[in-house]
Write a protein that holds these residues in place. Structure first.
Motif: not given
Length: 407
Positions: A160-173, A260-271
């Protein structure tokens, strides 16, 4: 499509890099990036993507050692060594399209967002430092991995967290691209439908995937009807998908990502906390309804649990972000009801995500070159996997109910 393994830089027996990928190319990229005073002393080129797992291009990582001891890393995209895939790339003009997006249009979209809300919106995609067509088509892009970006697990699917971030970015795009299309309406024609541009190649591939899925369904008790529907639909699927990917005059159109599928997405994490997102690989971008990206993402990339129980939540969150961003840009978003209606109208296109999902999530990356040549036999075993069988039976039942997979 591009597939890789998370952070996997294992040594491989790889051929030497092409002669055109040299210090001069990277030197020009540095100059284009505003670092013209730096000089490349040495260059180390590797293949971070396993052979056979990036279908329309070859990906290189170029690590430059500078004369002052600093280091820079770039991702360089070149043509695929396979004749079929090289023809596919040429047929669709995918390098020129991605160069236009990353080199010109996305910086313009980013500028619109920054003017509307300074400091609020992070970059949408990696930076393009250099591109050209001689001696081959190439792109030199920002390497996101040194900043801590990595891919999610394609086999598990996004939570859910990753999906929400991906879709919020897509909405801005989508919001920024809609604003750009309003200012430059000629872009809709310039960014012509990639399905039309790649019609012949995609027709063979879609028929191959649907044929393999139908063959698998026919071996499952009680699923013969799905097999019959898939066999019938594969004949007209390419025309249906192509038509639905056209930008409709007077409709709410955006510049889609297109793949727009998972391998065309990059995520960054902190701790361990999810912090940032970038979209990559924009070779299939074109002007169309935002529903095109939404349905492909939902059918190809989210986990089975999210797909079954949380699609409505994700679409509502996407719409909220789209509405908020467009308001900042001085524009109005379609209503939620209109967006959901567009998703329903374009729903048959998600069958491409459905039949591709098992291939995309295969335990090992598949070399699908043979499929483009009309041989789908390598795909059949993938559809026979128990978890794939369970998922496809549920989804195909739902699509029959919705009318997306007609009799």
């Amino acid at each position: 499509m591009v597939e890789t393994q998370q952070g996997d830089e294992r040594q491989r027996d790889i051929p030497p890099p092409p002669s055109w990928l040299d210090k001069g190319l990277i030197q020009q990229a540095l100059c284009n990036g505003g670092e013209e005073n730096l000089q490349v002393a040495a260059l180390d080129v590797t293949l971070p993507i396993p052979s056979g797992e990036n279908y329309s291009s070859t990906i290189y990582r170029a690590k430059a050692t500078l004369t002052d001891g600093q280091h820079r890393s770039f991702i360089v995209k070149g043509p695929s060594p396979g004749a079929t895939l090289a023809n596919m790339s040429s047929e669709g003009g995918v390098f020129q399209r991605e160069a236009e997006l990353l080199g010109t249009l996305i910086p313009q979209m980013q500028a619109l967002l920054e003017d509307a809300a300074p400091g609020r919106f992070p970059p949408l995609a990696p930076r393009c430092y250099h591109h050209g067509t001689s001696p081959v088509e190439f792109l030199v892009l920002e390497d996101l991995t040194p900043a801590g970006f990595k891919m999610a697990n394609r086999k598990r699917g996004l939570g859910l967290r990753h999906s929400l971030l991906a879709l919020r970015t897509l909405a801005r795009f989508h919001a920024a691209s809609h604003a750009l299309l309003r200012r430059q309406p000629e872009l809709a024609e310039k960014l012509g439908n990639t399905w039309r541009a790649m019609y012949n190649t995609m027709e063979t591939f879609v028929k191959g995937e649907m044929g393999a899925a139908a063959e698998a369904c026919r071996s499952w008790p009680g699923c013969e009807d799905y097999a019959d529907r898939l066999d019938k639909f594969k004949v007209v699927a390419i025309d249906k998908f192509t038509e639905l990917n056209d930008a409709k005059p007077g409709a709410f159109n955006v510049i889609t990502h297109g793949d727009y599928w998972v391998n065309n997405m990059m995520f960054r994490y902190e701790e361990g906390e999810l912090k940032e997102f970038r979209a990559v690989d924009l070779q299939m971008s074109h002007a169309a309804s935002p529903a095109i990206d939404l349905i492909y993402f939902l059918s190809s990339s989210v986990s089975d649990l999210i797909h079954e129980h949380h699609q409505d939540l994700l679409l509502r969150e996407y719409h909220w972000e789209l509405k908020e961003t467009l308001e900042l840009l001085g524009l109005q978003a379609p209503s939620l009801e209109a967006l959901l209606s567009a998703v329903d109208v374009h729903g048959p296109c998600s069958l491409y995500g459905v039949i591709s999902r098992p291939v995309l999530k295969a335990e090992k990356g598949l070399d699908v070159s043979a499929v483009y040549g009309g041989d789908h036999s390598c795909l059949v075993p993938v559809y026979e996997l128990p978890d794939v069988k369970k998922w496809m039976q549920r989804v195909l039942r739902e699509y029959v109910r919705k009318g997306w997979l007609p009799a």
